[in-house]
Scaffold this motif. Structure first.
Motif, PDB file in Angstrom:
ATOM      1  N   SER A  12       7.799   6.814   8.390  1.00 61.26           N
ATOM      2  CA  SER A  12       8.612   6.244   6.999  1.00 61.26           C
ATOM      3  C   SER A  12       9.802   6.726   6.781  1.00 61.26           C
ATOM      4  O   SER A  12      11.135   7.080   5.977  1.00 61.26           O
ATOM      5  N   TYR A  65       3.728  -3.820   1.485  1.00 65.00           N
ATOM      6  CA  TYR A  65       4.832  -3.185   2.880  1.00 65.00           C
ATOM      7  C   TYR A  65       4.596  -4.068   3.580  1.00 65.00           C
ATOM      8  O   TYR A  65       3.605  -5.242   3.790  1.00 65.00           O
ATOM      9  N   ASN A 122      -0.267  -5.110   9.665  1.00 67.82           N
ATOM     10  CA  ASN A 122      -0.756  -4.008   8.697  1.00 67.82           C
ATOM     11  C   ASN A 122      -0.016  -4.676   7.133  1.00 67.82           C
ATOM     12  O   ASN A 122       0.981  -3.543   6.824  1.00 67.82           O
ATOM     13  N   SER A 123       0.505  -5.687   6.819  1.00 65.52           N
ATOM     14  CA  SER A 123       1.287  -5.664   5.457  1.00 65.52           C
ATOM     15  C   SER A 123       0.276  -6.360   4.574  1.00 65.52           C
ATOM     16  O   SER A 123      -0.653  -7.073   4.237  1.00 65.52           O
ATOM     17  N   GLU A 148       5.521  -4.394   7.873  1.00 62.47           N
ATOM     18  CA  GLU A 148       4.580  -3.262   9.118  1.00 62.47           C
ATOM     19  C   GLU A 148       5.787  -3.568   9.408  1.00 62.47           C
ATOM     20  O   GLU A 148       6.042  -4.933  10.283  1.00 62.47           O
ATOM     21  N   PRO A 199       8.645  -0.492   2.574  1.00 60.45           N
ATOM     22  CA  PRO A 199       8.266  -1.260   0.746  1.00 60.45           C
ATOM     23  C   PRO A 199       9.375  -1.639   0.946  1.00 60.45           C
ATOM     24  O   PRO A 199      10.820  -1.765   0.813  1.00 60.45           O
ATOM     25  N   SER A 254       5.681   1.593  11.503  1.00 61.28           N
ATOM     26  CA  SER A 254       5.534   2.285   9.958  1.00 61.28           C
ATOM     27  C   SER A 254       6.566   0.744   9.384  1.00 61.28           C
ATOM     28  O   SER A 254       6.142   0.126   9.196  1.00 61.28           O
ATOM     29  N   SER A 255       6.249   1.525   7.512  1.00 64.39           N
ATOM     30  CA  SER A 255       6.097   1.048   6.353  1.00 64.39           C
ATOM     31  C   SER A 255       7.022   0.899   6.118  1.00 64.39           C
ATOM     32  O   SER A 255       7.518   1.701   5.374  1.00 64.39           O
ATOM     33  N   SER A 279       0.147 -10.593   7.063  1.00 63.84           N
ATOM     34  CA  SER A 279      -0.877  -9.767   6.795  1.00 63.84           C
ATOM     35  C   SER A 279      -1.921  -9.572   7.214  1.00 63.84           C
ATOM     36  O   SER A 279      -2.603  -8.987   7.690  1.00 63.84           O
TER      37      SER A 279
END
Length: 377
Positions: free
Chosen positions: A314, A225, A210-211, A227, A159, A156-157, A206
């Motif tokens: 999330s 964001y 997936n950041s 991951e 934030p 999940s991300s 990144s």
């Protein structure tokens, strides 16, 4: 009479010394002759060279660049220390993407300032001056408020937002120079540490996950964001970050925000994508200028947060939970429809077979045609 004394500091890995000649004129003009030393396999391209923000004035020869600029232009950094003034800038040459950039630091020392004093110099800090306030927090998915939970499912991300509140009229830009995950609020006691941002602003996650940084809404804010990856699963972990804020003058490899864009297969500079060559060092070791620029820095720690497996996407978000529940309900409805349809097909099949065996085939088992009837006529 103002006198100039050149001080050169060469920055980079242990390579052959670059040919460099600098004339720091008392009239404020700086003349630089620079031979980057590309080797025999590369041709010098002046479009890939900069002195701060200024391109070369001309190409002196096939391997030498000429810069002639004013010390008040091109993003020179002014430092005032003990009655002397130093103007510093960075020579940059961006080679092919797979090769590290070539950089050299140029300094000119003067007994007194050249022209007007800079608003933002490296003077000793005033203890009575109000200090800037830094904030860093974990947000909900749309950055409209704090995260409702600090539990995050694997993949999940997360934030994250960092901000600085200036205490004067200065407009500052904030940078996240380094961040690490650690298993303790005191990183010296942590049993596990994993770098998130390194090389003075390269978002390392990144490239491996997936950041990414998000576009700035304001210069005094950074958002990203991150991951959630497999680090100390189920344990309490902490995010340690070094934040810095300063007045933006020119490109500085010590202050940048770079993230890897898989679609372009290269590192991209968040604030000036056209100058993404400053991120070419993210895959190796970025040179450090060591300039004592009057910036404001702070160390922040977030947490504890927990990364677990098989969690909603999330961090306990109401939307994600509702979406998950809706998905489960839909799955159950389709399963019920499939079971009912299968039962109906089975019942129909049993009825058809029973009719065939009992009424159609079974009723004709004893039937034999009579020979008398066949031969009677």
């Amino acid at each position: 009479m103002i006198s100039g004394l050149l001080l050169l500091v060469l920055v980079g890995s242990a390579m052959a010394q670059r040919d460099l000649s600098v004339d720091c004129g008392s009239d404020g003009w700086v003349t630089v002759h620079w031979r980057p030393g590309l080797g025999f396999s590369q041709t010098l391209d002046q479009s890939k060279a900069l002195l701060g923000t200024c391109p070369p004035s001309s190409l002196m020869s096939e391997d030498t660049l000429l810069f002639r600029v004013l010390v008040r232009d091109c993003g020179f950094i002014q430092q005032v220390m003990e009655g002397r003034v130093t103007y510093s800038n960075m020579l940059i040459y961006a080679r092919r993407p797979e090769l590290p950039i070539i950089t050299q630091l140029v300094k000119c020392d003067y007994d007194s300032p050249v022209g007007e004093e800079s608003e933002f110099s490296a003077e000793e800090p005033d203890e009575n001056r109000e200090q800037e306030t830094f904030n860093m927090e974990i947000m909900n998915p749309d950055f409209s408020g704090p995260a409702p939970s600090l539990r995050f499912g694997l993949g999940s991300s997360i934030p994250i937002r960092a901000t600085v509140e200036p205490r004067s009229h200065r407009s500052l830009r904030i940078y996240m120079k380094s961040c690490e995950f650690a298993t303790d609020a005191d990183i010296r006691r942590a049993t596990q540490v994993h770098p998130i941002i390194a090389n003075a602003g390269c978002l390392m996650e990144s490239k491996s996950g997936n950041s990414s940084f998000l576009p700035r809404r304001h210069s005094d804010e950074m958002r990203l964001y991150l991951e959630a990856f497999r680090f100390a699963l189920g344990q309490k972990i902490f995010l340690h970050c070094d934040l810095e804020a300063c007045v933006v003058r020119s490109l500085n490899v010590d202050r940048k925000a770079c993230h890897y864009v898989p679609e372009k297969r290269r590192w991209t500079l968040l604030d000036e994508p056209s100058q993404s060559y400053a991120c070419a060092c993210c895959d190796s070791t970025c040179p450090r200028t060591g300039l004592m620029i009057d910036g404001v820095s702070v160390h922040k720690v977030l947490g504890p947060l927990v990364i677990v497996e098989n969690e909603p996407e999330s961090s306990g978000s109401p939307d994600s939970r509702a979406s998950s529940a809706h998905g489960m309900s839909a799955s159950r409805v389709w399963l019920l429809v499939f079971v009912v349809a299968l039962a109906l097909v089975t019942v129909m099949g049993v009825l058809v077979i029973s009719y065939y065996l009992c009424f159609w085939r079974g009723g004709r088992l004893g039937y034999r045609p009579s020979r008398d009837l066949l031969t009677k006529y």
